[in-house]
Design an enzyme around this catalytic site. Structure first.
Site, PDB file in Angstrom:
ATOM      1  CE1 TYR A  85     -15.799  23.587 -43.597  1.00 12.59           C
ATOM      2  CE2 TYR A  85     -13.870  22.460 -44.017  1.00 12.59           C
ATOM      3  CZ  TYR A  85     -14.901  22.850 -43.228  1.00 12.59           C
ATOM      4  OH  TYR A  85     -14.782  22.582 -41.905  1.00 12.59           O
ATOM      5  CG  HIS A 129     -17.141  21.967 -35.725  1.00 11.81           C
ATOM      6  ND1 HIS A 129     -16.082  21.761 -35.082  1.00 11.81           N
ATOM      7  CD2 HIS A 129     -17.105  21.004 -36.807  1.00 11.81           C
ATOM      8  CE1 HIS A 129     -15.383  21.006 -35.782  1.00 11.81           C
ATOM      9  NE2 HIS A 129     -15.769  20.475 -36.823  1.00 11.81           N
ATOM     10  NE  ARG A 142     -12.343  22.749 -37.703  1.00  8.81           N
ATOM     11  CZ  ARG A 142     -11.174  22.639 -37.587  1.00  8.81           C
ATOM     12  NH1 ARG A 142     -10.567  23.908 -37.298  1.00  8.81           N
ATOM     13  NH2 ARG A 142     -10.542  21.720 -38.491  1.00  8.81           N
ATOM     14  CE  LYS A 176     -10.013  16.123 -34.291  1.00  6.81           C
ATOM     15  NZ  LYS A 176     -10.769  15.656 -35.348  1.00  6.81           N
TER      16      LYS A 176
END
Length: 325
Positions: free
Chosen positions: A304, A269, A272, A188
């Site tokens: 997480y 995702h 990920r 990004k």
């Protein structure tokens, strides 16, 4: 308003110019990721279509915060969007409105508009697979075919490195160093970072390069790593569709839809999320995981930890000086 899910070409003409200018600003000045730009474009298009059909506004000049609040209610009650989706779309509207204010002192019609509260427990904690579920998913591609070799390699790279699907699709041959087990990622904002590849991912890439890729490569994709059957780079849409199909076949996080067909909660995702969760469970430092994921803030990475209460309890038991009586 059932047709609110609209493509950008359906933006009313009187609303279009300012949206186009905002999108150009995101691309050129903020160097926003392609998928982010597309999502914001779609979100603003939907809002503009809502304003055209549900209010008396002819353009952006007379839009108010009450209109934004009403639109949030419409998305929640009529479109049945989740609170997470409503908040994401509100973020696009806020940024657009703030940019209008900064650029030309137009009224910031989204200022102080609050979105629905989001429960960490129910909505924003990422879903991670178990190691057994990952293994089942990775075994789905049939590696006796060029397409199977490619698809196995894409799955292995997604899980091994934790990179985003857009970053995967943009990988070049010059991006990877299989001898060193790493690849350079342009993330990004065009920021570069190093991603790591484990042994199975390296082997799957070598197998694909030797047998699979030569079947697909065309002159215009000489440097692209992952190539479709049409000779173009694979797209995020293709990877999403393939991962979903593979997860259903492997019966990973599947459920029955209302029409009786089988669906899954797994997306690219999810791999990920699984990468980050398994790294954390294995004892990796939070800052190291942040760097590998390309997160701006460690607070994003700390999400997480919320998926692993047992890990938090174990850390307390092992490291707090007054755990034991």
């Amino acid at each position: 308003m059932a047709g609110l899910h609209s493509i950008a070409s359906e933006i009313p003409d009187s609303f279009r110019d300012e949206i186009d200018a905002f999108i150009a600003w995101m691309e050129l000045e903020r160097s926003a990721a392609k998928l982010s730009v597309e999502a914001y474009h779609q979100d603003l298009a939907q809002f503009a279509i809502y304003l055209k059909h549900s209010t008396s506004h002819a353009d952006w000049q007379t839009v108010t915060k009450e209109d934004v609040s009403a639109y949030l209610q419409f998305m929640s009650n009529e479109m049945n969007y989740t609170r997470t989706t409503v908040c994401r779309k509100l973020a696009a509207i806020r940024m657009f409105s703030q940019r209008r204010f900064v650029e030309s002192q137009q009224t910031d019609f989204a200022e102080l508009v609050t979105g629905p509260s989001i429960s960490w427990k129910n909505e924003t904690i990422p879903k991670a697979l178990s190691i057994a579920q990952v293994d089942a998913l990775l075994k789905v591609p049939v590696v006796s075919t060029p397409a199977g070799l490619r698809d196995r390699a894409t799955l292995e790279v997604l899980y091994s490195s934790g990179i985003r699907v857009s970053e995967l699709c943009n990988l070049d041959l010059t991006s990877i160093n299989l001898d060193e087990g790493c690849c350079m990622i342009h993330g990004k904002g065009n920021k570069e970072r190093l991603a790591l590849l484990g042994g199975p991912a390296i082997k799957s890439i070598r197998d694909y390069l030797a047998v699979g890729r030569p079947t697909f490569v065309k002159p215009k994709t000489q440097n692209a790593l992952f190539i479709s059957k049409f000779g173009t780079r694979i797209t995020a849409r293709y990877v999403q569709k393939f991962v979903k199909t593979a997860a259903i076949q492997a019966k990973v996080l599947t459920y029955n839809k209302e029409d009786g067909t089988l669906d899954t909660q797994v997306s690219p995702h999810t791999l990920r999320h699984s990468f980050a969760t398994h790294m954390l469970q294995g004892g990796a430092d939070m800052r190291a995981i942040q760097d590998l994921l390309g997160h701006e803030s460690v607070e994003t990475t700390e999400i997480y930890a919320k998926t692993n209460p047992e890990m938090i309890l174990e850390a307390h038991a092992l490291h707090h000086p007054r755990t034991f009586h």
